[in-house]
Design an enzyme around this catalytic site. Sequence first.
Site, PDB file in Angstrom:
ATOM      1  N   GLU A  13       0.969  -0.980  -0.135  1.00  0.00           N
ATOM      2  CA  GLU A  13       0.112  -0.098  -0.398  1.00  0.00           C
ATOM      3  C   GLU A  13       1.145   1.150   0.195  1.00  0.00           C
ATOM      4  OE1 GLU A  13      -4.661   1.040   2.013  1.00  0.00           O
ATOM      5  OE2 GLU A  13      -2.798  -0.018   3.041  1.00  0.00           O
ATOM      6  N   GLU A  44       2.350   1.390  -3.327  1.00  0.00           N
ATOM      7  CA  GLU A  44       0.844   2.027  -4.507  1.00  0.00           C
ATOM      8  C   GLU A  44       0.970   3.455  -4.039  1.00  0.00           C
ATOM      9  OE1 GLU A  44      -3.948   1.167  -4.722  1.00  0.00           O
ATOM     10  OE2 GLU A  44      -2.844   0.322  -3.162  1.00  0.00           O
ATOM     11  N   CYS A 101      -7.617  -2.286   4.393  1.00  0.00           N
ATOM     12  CA  CYS A 101      -8.134  -2.844   5.487  1.00  0.00           C
ATOM     13  C   CYS A 101      -8.969  -3.898   5.904  1.00  0.00           C
ATOM     14  CB  CYS A 101      -6.614  -2.833   5.954  1.00  0.00           C
ATOM     15  SG  CYS A 101      -6.951  -1.156   7.473  1.00  0.00           S
ATOM     16  N   SER A 149      -7.394   1.699  -2.123  1.00  0.00           N
ATOM     17  CA  SER A 149      -5.906   1.637  -2.413  1.00  0.00           C
ATOM     18  C   SER A 149      -6.362  -0.435  -3.254  1.00  0.00           C
ATOM     19  CB  SER A 149      -5.746   1.002  -1.362  1.00  0.00           C
ATOM     20  OG  SER A 149      -3.950   0.002  -1.366  1.00  0.00           O
ATOM     21  N   LYS A 191     -14.574  -9.564   8.513  1.00  0.00           N
ATOM     22  CA  LYS A 191     -13.499 -10.383   7.842  1.00  0.00           C
ATOM     23  C   LYS A 191     -13.750 -11.293   7.541  1.00  0.00           C
ATOM     24  CE  LYS A 191     -10.400  -7.490   9.174  1.00  0.00           C
ATOM     25  NZ  LYS A 191      -9.018  -7.026   7.652  1.00  0.00           N
ATOM     26  N   GLU A 200     -15.610 -10.955   4.093  1.00  0.00           N
ATOM     27  CA  GLU A 200     -14.562 -10.365   3.741  1.00  0.00           C
ATOM     28  C   GLU A 200     -14.154 -11.624   2.761  1.00  0.00           C
ATOM     29  OE1 GLU A 200     -10.312  -7.598   3.821  1.00  0.00           O
ATOM     30  OE2 GLU A 200     -10.871  -9.194   5.782  1.00  0.00           O
ATOM     31  N   GLU A 230     -13.691 -13.641  -4.890  1.00  0.00           N
ATOM     32  CA  GLU A 230     -12.441 -13.032  -5.455  1.00  0.00           C
ATOM     33  C   GLU A 230     -11.266 -13.359  -4.369  1.00  0.00           C
ATOM     34  OE1 GLU A 230     -13.644  -9.008  -3.318  1.00  0.00           O
ATOM     35  OE2 GLU A 230     -14.920 -10.832  -4.894  1.00  0.00           O
ATOM     36  N   CYS A 277      -9.629  -0.966  14.828  1.00  0.00           N
ATOM     37  CA  CYS A 277      -9.890  -1.927  15.577  1.00  0.00           C
ATOM     38  C   CYS A 277     -10.369  -2.855  16.856  1.00  0.00           C
ATOM     39  CB  CYS A 277      -9.039  -3.310  14.461  1.00  0.00           C
ATOM     40  SG  CYS A 277      -8.707  -2.967  12.990  1.00  0.00           S
TER      41      CYS A 277
END
Length: 632
Positions: free
Chosen positions: A324, A327, A344, A364, A403, A406, A411, A562
């Site tokens: 990241e 990037e 994230c 990102s 999560k 996710e 994908e 978090c």
Amino acid sequence: MKKKAAPGIILKQSRPAKQSAGSDYSAGTGPEVSLLLNGEEISVARDTTIYDAAVQNGACFARPEDVAETSWIHNGDCYLLSIAEVNQVLMPVAAMKKRPVAQGMRINTESPKIKASLRDRVKQLHERQECAVVRQIQELCAAEAESAGFVSAPEREKWGFADRLTGPSILHEPNKCLRCEACVNACKDLQGVDALRKDPALGIVVDETKCVRCGQCILACPMGSPENLAAYLDLMGCHMCPFSRPLGAMREQDDTARVLQALNDPDQYVVVQFAPSVRATLGEAFGIAPGALVTNQLYAALRRAGFDRIWDTNFAADLTIMEEGSELIARLQRQGPLPQLTSCSPGWVNYIETFYPELLPLVSSAKSPQQMFGVAAKTYAAEKLRVAPGKMTVVSIMPCTAKKYEAARKEMNAAWEYWRRKGLNQDPFQDVDVVLTTREAAKLLKILNIDVSKMPEEGPDPLLGAYSGAAPIFGRTGGVMEAALRTAYELLTNTPLGELEFSELGTVEGIKRGRVLINGSEIKVAVAHGLANARQVLESIKQKGEFSRYHFIEIMCCPGGCVGGGGQIVSTNLPRIVKRTLGINQDDRQREIRKSHQNKEIQALYRDFLGQPLSRLAHELLHTKYSARPPK
């Protein structure tokens, strides 16, 4: 460590009672009293305990059917499973050890009433993963709700709703709901999502197309709060029971059984990672103070649980910064698209996909640390360890219910695609197989009778376990931004960053701003946490306002980041969020290295496998694309 045999289902026979050293009374002296024990008249000393009276006369106590869940309870005096009948009233054996007999008392240890109650209790334990005693105590909260006018007890008793799953993250049990709308308010006011509403007939209804699976509704539900139960649970000795946590009307989808199944499968190579914030929060489930670091004890606990490799999401947090951060450098050099938004936090990603899909090009492409870890484990590590990737089960311990969503995204199977391109034909598999919240991880360890507070300090296994101080601060608001700036500054200037901590980014303010000079250019950065604050930032960008002129913006779904995640230990509130934040800041400061690019295991991963950040292979494995999913 050997795999544990999977528990079967056996019918237990009644067992003779054993003399308990825990009785408050002796075997008894003095004048005798007469009483009935299982229908037979006996005489014992007046000061004998009820329990000892049964023991002395060879009584057998009824035992429940031994399903898997009963074997997970390690308290011999369990108020749920160890019961008898005294004067036609069910009584825990633990209470019988403290009360003396009385003239004419009637004691039964194997009556039909006892067996029927045990049968119902075990059924609830097995089918709902819930202790009936805890459930009864929870009704104190329901009584308060009735007094407040939220719900009518007679009407509530008539409800017969089926459970509702917002897959694969959140389970709603409408029959337990108090109709107080705490979850509705959290979703609407705290998060600005407005995916919940109160229907007069159906109760709380979830719009699955709006829901981002953040789990803040779980933290808000009063039925899931432990405060009303704490004194009772201490009295009953339930500290280490996996069923001692009260289950709210809103709760996570429980996946602990899936992990137990994998651990008991000799054909599976089971590895585990745990998120940055978990090291400062999981200890709370074992009586440890909020914010106290249990990193090394958790390594030891998970090793004793039977995992084949004990690794750390912090390794992947450092990896995320490499990708990241690189990037960001590339976007700064080509002047766009900016501002770069972090990626994230899966609840945040779900949010922008749903409500602001036109801004997705700003996000990102770097995957979250959880997903980077999964693909690294099933490619790089699997090859190093000579483990068949299809036989590797990756378990994540996360502070976040999103999560689970996710990990299940279609994908997120880059490792399978990698091996398919190399000619390895096997059934499709996800990069991360099972996600446990912090709460579920505590339950798993209690099932296995592993007390984190009593564990020695150990380290992670090599390969995917080392981390820098930049990694743990991913767990609090401002941490990802700070970690990225430490590395990006040094890569762009070839000089170390003088001050590693950006104090203005680490506060609990909802939206924070900062500036850093890099090669004479001012880089404007911002941080937002909680989706209501994220909305303000996104609206500003959309309307070409202040934040459209920033370069890098960190957004975290949950308040505090978090440490305030929807999968954290309940209760989660501002004072606890602050203490947890201090804990992970301490982890950062005590690390020998504090910048992600200095992590030697990260350096080895690039040297031996990926090549360099943003390489073709890195893009294939560590980056992704997100898509619009507007609400219906």
